[in-house]
Scaffold this motif. Structure first.
Motif, short mmCIF file in Angstrom:
data_model
loop_
_atom_site.label_atom_id
_atom_site.label_comp_id
_atom_site.label_asym_id
_atom_site.label_seq_id
_atom_site.Cartn_x
_atom_site.Cartn_y
_atom_site.Cartn_z
N ALA A 1 4.47 5.12 6.24
CA ALA A 1 4.02 4.17 5.77
C ALA A 1 5.41 2.89 6.01
O ALA A 1 5.26 1.63 6.14
N ASN B 1 0.92 3.81 -1.76
CA ASN B 1 -0.20 3.16 -2.19
C ASN B 1 -0.17 1.65 -2.76
O ASN B 1 -0.93 0.54 -2.81
N ASN B 2 0.69 1.66 -3.78
CA ASN B 2 1.19 0.27 -4.56
C ASN B 2 1.41 -0.71 -3.32
O ASN B 2 1.80 -1.58 -3.93
N HIS B 3 2.53 -0.31 -2.38
CA HIS B 3 2.85 -0.50 -1.76
C HIS B 3 2.20 -1.24 -0.21
O HIS B 3 2.54 -2.70 0.25
N LEU B 4 1.72 -0.43 -0.60
CA LEU B 4 1.12 -0.12 1.49
C LEU B 4 -0.76 -0.86 1.29
O LEU B 4 -0.85 -0.85 2.67
N ALA B 5 -1.14 -0.83 0.01
CA ALA B 5 -2.51 -1.09 0.30
C ALA B 5 -2.48 -2.81 -0.10
O ALA B 5 -2.98 -2.91 -0.61
N ARG B 6 -3.41 -3.26 1.18
CA ARG B 6 -3.16 -4.88 1.62
C ARG B 6 -4.47 -4.52 3.08
O ARG B 6 -3.79 -3.58 3.68
N ASP C 1 -2.28 5.11 8.60
CA ASP C 1 -3.01 5.60 7.31
C ASP C 1 -3.83 6.75 6.71
O ASP C 1 -3.51 8.16 6.14
N ARG D 1 1.47 7.80 -5.06
CA ARG D 1 1.41 6.49 -5.60
C ARG D 1 2.48 4.99 -5.11
O ARG D 1 1.74 4.23 -5.42
N SER E 1 4.97 -0.57 7.43
CA SER E 1 5.81 -1.79 7.02
C SER E 1 5.72 -2.87 8.11
O SER E 1 5.69 -3.90 8.10
N GLU F 1 -2.50 9.80 3.75
CA GLU F 1 -3.93 10.35 3.16
C GLU F 1 -3.78 11.73 3.56
O GLU F 1 -4.09 12.19 1.81
#
Length: 197
Positions: A172, A18-23, A39, A15, A176, A43
Motif C-alpha cells: 500500500a 481499499n478506502n484509501h487506494l482504490a483509485r 495490488d 478496509r 501511495s 488482494e
C-alpha cells in the motif's frame, strides 16, 4: 490476544487500504507491472483474512510466500528493471531468482542486505514448505488423535496474520507513492507506523 480479535485488526487494514487506494493510477508500462504486483499482494492479504475467517489455516500459510513474492516482484520493476527486463517479465521469461531480485531492489534503494532479504534468507524454507506441502505444512495439521485447523497454535496463526498485514501495508505504501498524492503517502506511512508499533 485471540485469533479472532487479531483477525478484526487485519480486516480493518483490508478496509483501510481499499478506502484509501482504490483509485485510478496513471503509470508507465514498468510501473503498471509494479502496480499490478502490489495490488495482488494486497488482494492476497484480503484472501488470507477470508481464509482465517473460515479457519482454513493451511492455505492461509501457503499464501504468505505468494504475497511476499508479489510484493518483491512489484518492487523490482518499480525500482530496478530495465525495459528489456520488463519485456522478459511480460513473457514469463524472467530468469532472476527471488533472492537476487530482492538484493537488487534493496541495493538500489540504499538498503543492502535489508529486511526483505533477511526475511527471505531466514524463513524462505518454511515459506516453501507451507506452499509446496512440505513437512512444515503437514506437522501443524495432525496430532495422535485429530487433524485439521484445531492443531494450529494460535500464536503462529496470529504471527502469520501479522506478517501478511505487514506485506499488505508495504504494498500500500508503494501504491501511495505511485498515486502522486503526498497527503496519501503521509497517511499511508502513518498507518504503517501505527501498525508496526
Amino acid at each position: 490476544m485471540t485469533i479472532d480479535s487479531y483477525l478484526k485488526k487485519q480486516t480493518e487494514i483490508v478496509r483501510w487500504i481499499n478506502n484509501h487506494l482504490a483509485r485510478p493510477f496513471s503509470v508507465d508500462r514498468k510501473r503498471q507491472l509494479a502496480l499490478a504486483c502490489f495490488d495482488l499482494a494486497i488482494e492476497h492479504h484480503a484472501g488470507i483474512c477470508l481464509l482465517c475467517t473460515s479457519k482454513l489455516y493451511g492455505p492461509l500459510y501457503a499464501l504468505l510466500r505468494v504475497e511476499f513474492e508479489a510484493l518483491g516482484r512489484g518492487l523490482w520493476p518499480s525500482h530496478v528493471a530495465t525495459d528489456e527486463d520488463a519485456n522478459r517479465y511480460e513473457k514469463d521469461e524472467l530468469d532472476i531468482g527471488f533472492g537476487t531480485l530482492l538484493s537488487l531492489v534493496e541495493s538500489q534503494v540504499g538498503l543492502p542486505n535489508g529486511p526483505l532479504s533477511t526475511l527471505k534468507s531466514k524463513h524462505w524454507s518454511i515459506f516453501c514448505s507451507f506452499t509446496h506441502t512440505g513437512y512444515q505444512a503437514l506437522v501443524r495439521r495432525v496430532t495422535q488423535t485429530h487433524t485439521g485447523p484445531i492443531n494450529y497454535p494460535a500464536d503462529e496463526v496470529i504471527s502469520a496474520l501479522s506478517l501478511a498485514g505487514t506485506f499488505a501495508l508495504l504494498a500500500a505504501t508503494q501504491l501511495s507513492t505511485m498515486a502522486g498524492d503526498q497527503d496519501l503517502v503521509d497517511t499511508t506511512l502513518a498507518k504503517a507506523r501505527e501498525y508496526a508499533s
